[in-house]
Design an enzyme around this catalytic site. Structure first.
Site, PDB file in Angstrom:
ATOM      1  N   SER A  40      -4.385   0.994  -1.772  1.00  0.00           N
ATOM      2  CA  SER A  40      -4.511   1.292  -0.175  1.00  0.00           C
ATOM      3  C   SER A  40      -6.012   1.875   0.500  1.00  0.00           C
ATOM      4  O   SER A  40      -6.397   2.344  -0.330  1.00  0.00           O
ATOM      5  CB  SER A  40      -3.534   2.469  -0.006  1.00  0.00           C
ATOM      6  OG  SER A  40      -3.414   2.261   1.075  1.00  0.00           O
ATOM      7  N   SER A  65       0.179  -0.886   0.048  1.00  0.00           N
ATOM      8  CA  SER A  65      -0.175   0.060  -0.272  1.00  0.00           C
ATOM      9  C   SER A  65       0.825   1.432  -0.421  1.00  0.00           C
ATOM     10  O   SER A  65       0.357   2.714  -0.430  1.00  0.00           O
ATOM     11  CB  SER A  65      -0.903  -0.853   1.055  1.00  0.00           C
ATOM     12  OG  SER A  65      -0.173   0.144   2.778  1.00  0.00           O
TER      13      SER A  65
END
Length: 307
Positions: free
Chosen positions: A255, A91
């Site tokens: 993310s 992420s």
């Protein structure tokens, strides 16, 4: 899990310290007295074997004396100075990769006790662009790492894969407040990283004084229907409350961050990521018989400070 380890360290440190203290005050003087009497009877100094037989140090006391300085040092280092963390997901690519082991500065955002995590000394607060480690608001037992984008009082808009910010303004006349401004983006390259076989685009983003790189996946659509719903704002707009922060992953389309679950309270902050101390790669074909957790190499070029 990290907090459980902190509690374990505190318990072991206190227990071994109390055993050492009790020995110094109660049992050590008695052993010394026995040795003194034995020396008088022998008419001189005793050898090591004889000392161990006359006044042996109990195993528990000996163990406590050996581990207390080490455990206490680790507790102080980990609780108030630096703590190591491992990057488990992508992420924060391209800034941080899976296999990076980072050091987190524990004092930049204030000193907290290692158990209840109550702040007892103010040292500073996050700045825009910091990479912060924090307790995930939806599950405080899990540590998350993201980049600080919005500060208390800021208005943050994430629209068409670009960040817009209106800094906090306390002016009674709102016309005197700054306008909503896009954060500068500069295209760098395409195809260095892939997500589900789709080439990602790499950009340099300017967040205040901090210049850093992000990834965007052109084919990924905005998931505004899943964004955190804040009363009084649009679907892609977020007003950061006092004492909270808005955070994003650098791998913007891959993310789970403040866009989806809201804001990070100040009390959840753990520290600021400052360096990569080692980085392992796990480039192994699925058909390999070797366990996936075993590294295939070390990325020496990634060791150093983090932007």
């Amino acid at each position: 899990m990290a907090n459980y380890f902190s509690i374990f360290l505190v318990v072991i440190t206190v227990a071994s310290g109390l055993i050492w203290l009790a020995d110094s005050l109660l049992w050590a003087p008695k052993r010394k007295e026995k040795l003194s009497l034995a020396q008088q009877s022998a008419g001189g100094q005793l050898d090591e074997d004889t000392i161990k037989k006359v006044a042996p140090v109990p195993y528990l006391v000996d163990t406590a004396q050996q581990i207390f300085p080490v455990i206490a040092f680790v507790l102080v280092l980990r609780s108030f100075l630096y703590e190591p963390f491992q990057i488990p997901s992508g992420s924060m690519m391209p800034t941080l990769l899976v296999g990076d082991f980072i050091l987190v500065d524990k004092f930049s955002y204030g000193l907290k006790d290692p158990v209840a995590r109550n702040k007892f000394i103010e040292m500073g607060s996050p700045e825009r662009g910091d990479i912060a480690v924090f307790k995930y608001p939806e599950d405080p037992n899990v540590d998350f790492i993201k980049r600080v984008v919005g500060l208390p009082g800021d208005t943050v808009v994430y629209r068409n894969k670009q960040v817009y910010i209106r800094p906090a303004c306390e002016q009674a006349d709102r016309s005197q407040c700054p306008e909503l401004e896009p954060m500068e983006l500069k295209f760098e390259k395409r195809g260095e990283f892939y997500h589900n076989m789709v080439p990602q685009e790499r950009f340099t983003e300017q967040l205040g004084e901090v210049s850093h790189e992000i990834l965007r996946t052109p084919a990924a659509m905005a998931q505004e229907q899943h964004y955190y719903a804040q009363p009084g704002t649009k679907a892609d707009e977020f007003l950061v409350p006092e004492g909270h922060y808005f955070v994003l992953g650098d791998n913007r389309d891959n993310s789970r961050d403040s866009r989806y679950w809201g804001f990070v309270p100040d009390e959840n902050l753990v520290g600021k990521a400052v360096a990569i101390w080692i980085s392992f790669e796990f480039d192994r074909p699925p058909s390999s018989w070797v366990p996936g957790w075993i590294p295939t190499g070390i990325r020496f070029d990634r060791i150093g400070g983090i932007e």
